[in-house]
Design a protein around this motif. Structure first.
Motif, PDB file in Angstrom:
ATOM      1  N   LEU A 199      -1.376  -1.933   0.305  1.00  0.00           N
ATOM      2  CA  LEU A 199      -2.414  -1.481  -0.616  1.00  0.00           C
ATOM      3  C   LEU A 199      -2.914  -0.078  -0.260  1.00  0.00           C
ATOM      4  CD1 LEU A 199      -4.403  -4.794  -1.179  1.00  0.00           C
ATOM      5  CD2 LEU A 199      -3.060  -3.535  -2.870  1.00  0.00           C
ATOM      6  N   GLN A 200      -2.832   0.305   0.992  1.00  0.00           N
ATOM      7  CA  GLN A 200      -3.244   1.652   1.407  1.00  0.00           C
ATOM      8  C   GLN A 200      -2.326   2.715   0.827  1.00  0.00           C
ATOM      9  OE1 GLN A 200      -3.388   1.535   5.692  1.00  0.00           O
ATOM     10  NE2 GLN A 200      -5.229   0.260   5.731  1.00  0.00           N
ATOM     11  N   LEU A 201      -1.105   2.306   0.424  1.00  0.00           N
ATOM     12  CA  LEU A 201      -0.163   3.266  -0.158  1.00  0.00           C
ATOM     13  C   LEU A 201      -0.427   3.525  -1.639  1.00  0.00           C
ATOM     14  CD1 LEU A 201       3.149   1.975   1.481  1.00  0.00           C
ATOM     15  CD2 LEU A 201       1.820   4.016   2.116  1.00  0.00           C
ATOM     16  N   ASN A 202      -1.325   2.777  -2.247  1.00  0.00           N
ATOM     17  CA  ASN A 202      -1.630   2.940  -3.667  1.00  0.00           C
ATOM     18  C   ASN A 202      -2.091   4.373  -3.947  1.00  0.00           C
ATOM     19  OD1 ASN A 202      -1.959   2.103  -6.342  1.00  0.00           O
ATOM     20  ND2 ASN A 202      -4.133   1.712  -6.025  1.00  0.00           N
ATOM     21  N   GLY A 203      -1.456   5.024  -4.929  1.00  0.00           N
ATOM     22  CA  GLY A 203      -1.814   6.392  -5.307  1.00  0.00           C
ATOM     23  C   GLY A 203      -1.129   7.462  -4.483  1.00  0.00           C
ATOM     24  N   THR A 204      -0.360   7.092  -3.491  1.00  0.00           N
ATOM     25  CA  THR A 204       0.324   8.050  -2.635  1.00  0.00           C
ATOM     26  C   THR A 204       1.408   8.781  -3.427  1.00  0.00           C
ATOM     27  OG1 THR A 204      -0.014   6.604  -0.733  1.00  0.00           O
ATOM     28  CG2 THR A 204       1.670   8.310  -0.496  1.00  0.00           C
ATOM     29  N   ASP A 205       1.493  10.125  -3.216  1.00  0.00           N
ATOM     30  CA  ASP A 205       2.523  10.938  -3.867  1.00  0.00           C
ATOM     31  C   ASP A 205       3.855  10.689  -3.163  1.00  0.00           C
ATOM     32  OD1 ASP A 205       3.881  12.832  -5.378  1.00  0.00           O
ATOM     33  OD2 ASP A 205       3.329  14.477  -4.037  1.00  0.00           O
ATOM     34  N   ILE A 206       4.833  10.216  -3.943  1.00  0.00           N
ATOM     35  CA  ILE A 206       6.150   9.944  -3.376  1.00  0.00           C
ATOM     36  C   ILE A 206       7.160  10.731  -4.198  1.00  0.00           C
ATOM     37  CG2 ILE A 206       7.847   8.161  -2.803  1.00  0.00           C
ATOM     38  CD1 ILE A 206       5.567   6.148  -2.777  1.00  0.00           C
TER      39      ILE A 206
END
Length: 183
Positions: free
Chosen positions: A19-26
């Protein structure tokens, strides 16, 4: 373009870390991370009830010896087919159950004794209402043993009467679940 992936993460804290990866630019797109709700676990009591119903039907003596009949006039109603076939096959012995499947264009006829099944097989090629019928053995618990637990067995199929009663079992289990959830 919308890309989706279902990832199953196991281990302590895996859900929180994901859930901490939500919104992360990949690589030019943002990750949207959601947690899927857990599937409902089967109600153990309902599973036991369904199993007992299935075993009761599977081992019902009425379905130990049977034949499948094809080739009769399928334009007849189910009642007409049943009546005509009972007239023919009653000479083989006591009939315990008749199931006319209009969808499959066949009728399963079950006998009280093995000799009834043998006599019915001898009637293959007989004429019923101007049509030549074909009589074959139907899958029963004697002619069609299930594979050993966890084993693979080629040529096995569910006994015919279990397919006939599958909807009834399903409906009874659904009613059982509804009744037990309202208590």
């Amino acid at each position: 373009m919308l890309l989706r992936a279902l990832v199953i993460l196991l281990g302590e804290g895996a859900e929180e870390k994901a859930l901490q990866l939500n919104g992360t630019d990949i690589g030019g797109w943002n990750a949207l991370v959601k947690v899927e709700p857990e599937e409902e676990e089967e109600d153990e009591e309902a599973v036991r009830y369904e199993s007992s119903l299935a075993n009761e039907i599977l081992n019902d003596r009425r379905f130990w010896f049977g034949v499948a009949v094809r080739g009769y006039d399928t334009s007849l109603t189910a009642d007409e087919v049943e009546s005509a076939l009972i007239n023919l096959f009653s000479s083989c012995g006591a009939i315990t159950h008749v199931y006319v499947s209009t969808r499959d264009k066949k009728t399963n006829i079950y006998f009280h004794q093995k000799e009834g099944e043998a006599g019915a097989l001898d009637l293959s090629g007989s004429e019923v209402g101007g049509f030549e019928i074909a009589v074959t053995r139907v899958a029963t618990i004697f002619t069609n043993c299930p594979p050993p637990s966890g084993g693979i067995c080629y040529g096995y199929s569910v006994p015919a009467h279990m397919i006939e009663f599958a909807r009834e079992i399903h409906d009874k289990v659904a009613a059982f679940k509804k009744q037990s959830s309202s208590i």
